[in-house]
Motif scaffolding. Structure first.
Motif, PDB file in Angstrom:
ATOM      1  N   ASP A 152      65.174  82.275  44.523  1.00 11.16           N
ATOM      2  CA  ASP A 152      66.120  83.331  44.170  1.00 11.16           C
ATOM      3  C   ASP A 152      65.376  84.381  43.361  1.00 11.16           C
ATOM      4  OD1 ASP A 152      68.959  82.366  44.980  1.00 11.16           O
ATOM      5  OD2 ASP A 152      67.986  80.617  44.129  1.00 11.16           O
ATOM      6  N   PRO A 153      65.171  85.569  43.919  1.00  9.79           N
ATOM      7  CA  PRO A 153      64.199  86.512  43.362  1.00  9.79           C
ATOM      8  C   PRO A 153      64.764  87.532  42.387  1.00  9.79           C
ATOM      9  CG  PRO A 153      64.936  87.300  45.477  1.00  9.79           C
ATOM     10  CD  PRO A 153      65.708  86.037  45.196  1.00  9.79           C
ATOM     11  N   SER A 154      65.939  87.283  41.826  1.00 13.45           N
ATOM     12  CA  SER A 154      66.552  88.302  40.991  1.00 13.45           C
ATOM     13  C   SER A 154      65.905  88.403  39.620  1.00 13.45           C
ATOM     14  CB  SER A 154      68.045  88.010  40.807  1.00 13.45           C
ATOM     15  OG  SER A 154      68.221  86.815  40.067  1.00 13.45           O
ATOM     16  N   GLY A 155      65.074  87.431  39.253  1.00 14.67           N
ATOM     17  CA  GLY A 155      64.515  87.430  37.913  1.00 14.67           C
ATOM     18  C   GLY A 155      65.477  86.863  36.894  1.00 14.67           C
ATOM     19  N   GLU A 156      66.638  86.399  37.336  1.00 15.49           N
ATOM     20  CA  GLU A 156      67.648  85.888  36.419  1.00 15.49           C
ATOM     21  C   GLU A 156      67.899  84.401  36.625  1.00 15.49           C
ATOM     22  OE1 GLU A 156      70.508  88.413  38.030  1.00 15.49           O
ATOM     23  OE2 GLU A 156      70.220  90.049  36.630  1.00 15.49           O
ATOM     24  N   VAL A 157      67.817  83.942  37.854  1.00 13.87           N
ATOM     25  CA  VAL A 157      68.125  82.550  38.159  1.00 13.87           C
ATOM     26  C   VAL A 157      66.883  81.702  37.931  1.00 13.87           C
ATOM     27  CG1 VAL A 157      68.938  80.943  39.908  1.00 13.87           C
ATOM     28  CG2 VAL A 157      69.866  83.257  39.826  1.00 13.87           C
ATOM     29  N   GLY A 158      66.943  80.811  36.943  1.00 15.30           N
ATOM     30  CA  GLY A 158      65.785  80.004  36.620  1.00 15.30           C
ATOM     31  C   GLY A 158      65.852  78.608  37.191  1.00 15.30           C
ATOM     32  N   ILE A 159      67.055  78.044  37.303  1.00 14.68           N
ATOM     33  CA  ILE A 159      67.212  76.668  37.762  1.00 14.68           C
ATOM     34  C   ILE A 159      68.297  76.623  38.826  1.00 14.68           C
ATOM     35  CG2 ILE A 159      67.788  74.306  37.104  1.00 14.68           C
ATOM     36  CD1 ILE A 159      66.893  74.936  34.289  1.00 14.68           C
ATOM     37  N   VAL A 160      68.029  75.922  39.898  1.00 13.07           N
ATOM     38  CA  VAL A 160      69.018  75.685  40.943  1.00 13.07           C
ATOM     39  C   VAL A 160      69.280  74.186  40.985  1.00 13.07           C
ATOM     40  CG1 VAL A 160      69.506  75.819  43.408  1.00 13.07           C
ATOM     41  CG2 VAL A 160      68.298  77.692  42.274  1.00 13.07           C
ATOM     42  N   ALA A 161      70.545  73.785  41.074  1.00 13.29           N
ATOM     43  CA  ALA A 161      70.887  72.362  41.115  1.00 13.29           C
ATOM     44  C   ALA A 161      71.897  72.094  42.218  1.00 13.29           C
ATOM     45  CB  ALA A 161      71.463  71.921  39.764  1.00 13.29           C
ATOM     46  N   MET A 162      71.859  70.877  42.744  1.00 11.42           N
ATOM     47  CA  MET A 162      72.805  70.465  43.775  1.00 11.42           C
ATOM     48  C   MET A 162      73.289  69.058  43.478  1.00 11.42           C
ATOM     49  SD  MET A 162      71.155  71.881  47.342  1.00 11.42           S
ATOM     50  CE  MET A 162      69.632  70.956  47.159  1.00 11.42           C
ATOM     51  N   LEU A 163      74.536  68.786  43.853  1.00 11.18           N
ATOM     52  CA  LEU A 163      75.119  67.449  43.730  1.00 11.18           C
ATOM     53  C   LEU A 163      75.617  67.027  45.111  1.00 11.18           C
ATOM     54  CD1 LEU A 163      76.200  65.037  42.080  1.00 11.18           C
ATOM     55  CD2 LEU A 163      78.281  66.359  41.692  1.00 11.18           C
ATOM     56  N   SER A 164      75.101  65.916  45.604  1.00  4.63           N
ATOM     57  CA  SER A 164      75.484  65.446  46.938  1.00  4.63           C
ATOM     58  C   SER A 164      76.762  64.630  46.848  1.00  4.63           C
ATOM     59  CB  SER A 164      74.361  64.591  47.527  1.00  4.63           C
ATOM     60  OG  SER A 164      74.717  64.081  48.791  1.00  4.63           O
ATOM     61  N   LEU A 165      77.794  65.045  47.591  1.00  6.47           N
ATOM     62  CA  LEU A 165      79.076  64.342  47.597  1.00  6.47           C
ATOM     63  C   LEU A 165      79.170  63.326  48.719  1.00  6.47           C
ATOM     64  CD1 LEU A 165      81.580  67.242  46.832  1.00  6.47           C
ATOM     65  CD2 LEU A 165      80.466  65.682  45.242  1.00  6.47           C
ATOM     66  N   LYS A 166      78.528  63.606  49.851  1.00  2.93           N
ATOM     67  CA  LYS A 166      78.543  62.650  50.953  1.00  2.93           C
ATOM     68  C   LYS A 166      77.386  62.967  51.891  1.00  2.93           C
ATOM     69  CE  LYS A 166      81.852  65.308  53.767  1.00  2.93           C
ATOM     70  NZ  LYS A 166      83.153  65.261  54.474  1.00  2.93           N
ATOM     71  N   MET A 167      77.009  61.959  52.652  1.00  7.77           N
ATOM     72  CA  MET A 167      75.918  62.136  53.604  1.00  7.77           C
ATOM     73  C   MET A 167      76.401  62.946  54.797  1.00  7.77           C
ATOM     74  SD  MET A 167      73.171  60.654  52.466  1.00  7.77           S
ATOM     75  CE  MET A 167      72.174  60.399  53.926  1.00  7.77           C
ATOM     76  N   ALA A 168      75.550  63.832  55.281  1.00  7.35           N
ATOM     77  CA  ALA A 168      75.876  64.612  56.470  1.00  7.35           C
ATOM     78  C   ALA A 168      75.781  63.726  57.711  1.00  7.35           C
ATOM     79  CB  ALA A 168      74.924  65.789  56.606  1.00  7.35           C
ATOM     80  N   MET A 169      76.567  64.070  58.737  1.00  7.70           N
ATOM     81  CA  MET A 169      76.494  63.327  59.998  1.00  7.70           C
ATOM     82  C   MET A 169      75.125  63.512  60.649  1.00  7.70           C
ATOM     83  SD  MET A 169      80.268  63.992  61.647  1.00  7.70           S
ATOM     84  CE  MET A 169      79.850  63.022  63.104  1.00  7.70           C
ATOM     85  N   ALA A 170      74.548  64.695  60.434  1.00 13.23           N
ATOM     86  CA  ALA A 170      73.210  64.976  60.952  1.00 13.23           C
ATOM     87  C   ALA A 170      72.578  66.025  60.054  1.00 13.23           C
ATOM     88  CB  ALA A 170      73.270  65.482  62.391  1.00 13.23           C
ATOM     89  N   GLY A 171      71.272  65.964  59.918  1.00 19.25           N
ATOM     90  CA  GLY A 171      70.585  66.941  59.077  1.00 19.25           C
ATOM     91  C   GLY A 171      70.917  66.721  57.608  1.00 19.25           C
ATOM     92  N   GLY A 172      70.990  67.825  56.863  1.00 18.00           N
ATOM     93  CA  GLY A 172      71.350  67.722  55.462  1.00 18.00           C
ATOM     94  C   GLY A 172      70.194  67.438  54.524  1.00 18.00           C
ATOM     95  N   GLU A 173      68.984  67.333  55.054  1.00 16.44           N
ATOM     96  CA  GLU A 173      67.844  67.075  54.182  1.00 16.44           C
ATOM     97  C   GLU A 173      67.537  68.301  53.327  1.00 16.44           C
ATOM     98  OE1 GLU A 173      67.692  66.812  57.465  1.00 16.44           O
ATOM     99  OE2 GLU A 173      67.227  64.740  58.020  1.00 16.44           O
ATOM    100  N   SER A 174      67.092  68.057  52.101  1.00 14.11           N
ATOM    101  CA  SER A 174      66.721  69.150  51.203  1.00 14.11           C
ATOM    102  C   SER A 174      65.199  69.276  51.149  1.00 14.11           C
ATOM    103  CB  SER A 174      67.262  68.898  49.792  1.00 14.11           C
ATOM    104  OG  SER A 174      68.664  68.904  49.780  1.00 14.11           O
ATOM    105  N   LEU A 175      64.736  70.501  51.103  1.00  9.98           N
ATOM    106  CA  LEU A 175      63.308  70.795  50.986  1.00  9.98           C
ATOM    107  C   LEU A 175      63.014  71.342  49.600  1.00  9.98           C
ATOM    108  CD1 LEU A 175      62.304  72.667  54.278  1.00  9.98           C
ATOM    109  CD2 LEU A 175      61.283  70.573  53.419  1.00  9.98           C
ATOM    110  N   ILE A 176      61.879  70.948  49.046  1.00 15.61           N
ATOM    111  CA  ILE A 176      61.435  71.547  47.801  1.00 15.61           C
ATOM    112  C   ILE A 176      59.913  71.650  47.868  1.00 15.61           C
ATOM    113  CG2 ILE A 176      61.243  69.330  46.572  1.00 15.61           C
ATOM    114  CD1 ILE A 176      62.266  70.817  44.060  1.00 15.61           C
ATOM    115  N   ALA A 177      59.367  72.706  47.289  1.00 18.22           N
ATOM    116  CA  ALA A 177      57.921  72.919  47.340  1.00 18.22           C
ATOM    117  C   ALA A 177      57.449  73.493  46.009  1.00 18.22           C
ATOM    118  CB  ALA A 177      57.564  73.876  48.476  1.00 18.22           C
TER     119      ALA A 177
END
Length: 226
Positions: A152-177
């Motif tokens: 997020d390139p606004s210069g304001e957002v420092g941390i992004v967080a997610m909470l998984s509520l349920k598994m997706a039927m397909a896909g749904g994998e998260s990438l981080i680098a």
């Protein structure tokens, strides 16, 4: 002349996925004492809509893991850059209560910001393209399909967080680098291209997002590395 950056990142902020699988120190397992503290906070907040007012830090005390939180804030800012929390019993809480827990944890890491045309501080990752056809008003997480790695390139957002509520039927994998690893790869393989990232690129927000955020659509020239 080949571009030379002011420094070459090193240390814990430079990592590869293949190295992370050899350790689990990036996983935080919530202790029984912390789970009891979370339970008590949820009881106090019961009846509040998770999408409404923010949850203040004092409303969601996490004294049982205060030292861990201080360590994590430092690690996110200067080290590996992320953690995964485990141990929360999803079946014990409603979706609304999980939203309150999510915002309660967030209060210990910083201040909430919106980046959406909806003005939401708690957003749902779901495909709403059938509801909101105008692509310019949808964030990437509100459309179906694969998303490439981004920040997020606004210069304001420092941390992004997610909470998984349920598994997706397909896909749904998260990438981080690791951005520092990407930096060093560019330096080794194509330093002149890295120079362009130091110069930066002109960015602007979608009009609807800017209106909700109360900021100008034009962000300006934003360097990817500085």
């Amino acid at each position: 002349m080949t571009f030379q950056p002011p420094y070459r990142p090193s240390g814990r902020s430079v990592w590869l996925g293949k190295d992370l699988v050899r350790t689990d120190d990036w996983i935080v397992r919530l202790s029984p004492a912390t789970l009891e503290e979370i339970d008590a906070a949820v009881s106090r907040l019961r009846g509040r809509n998770a999408y409404d007012a923010p949850v203040a830090r004092e409303e969601f005390p996490l004294t049982t893991m205060a030292d861990d939180l201080a360590r994590m804030r430092h690690e996110i800012a200067t080290g590996r850059g992320f953690f995964v929390f485990r141990g929360l019993d999803r079946d014990r809480y409603s979706n609304n209560e999980l939203g309150l827990i999510f915002r309660g944890f967030g209060a210990h890491f910083g201040h909430e910001l919106t980046q959406s045309a909806f003005g939401d501080r708690l957003g749902d990752i779901r495909d709403i393209s059938d509801i909101l056809a105008d692509r310019s008003k949808r964030r990437g997480y509100q459309s179906g399909g694969f998303q490439t790695a981004h920040t997020d390139p606004s210069g304001e957002v420092g941390i992004v967080a997610m909470l998984s509520l349920k598994m997706a039927m397909a896909g749904g994998e998260s990438l981080i680098a690791s951005a520092h690893t990407v930096h060093n790869m560019l330096l080794d393989w194509c330093p002149d291209l890295l120079g362009e990232f130091y110069k930066g690129f002109v960015l602007r927000r979608p009009e609807a997002d800017a209106e909700r955020m109360g900021r100008s659509p034009l962000i300006g020239n934003v360097p990817s590395f500085a």
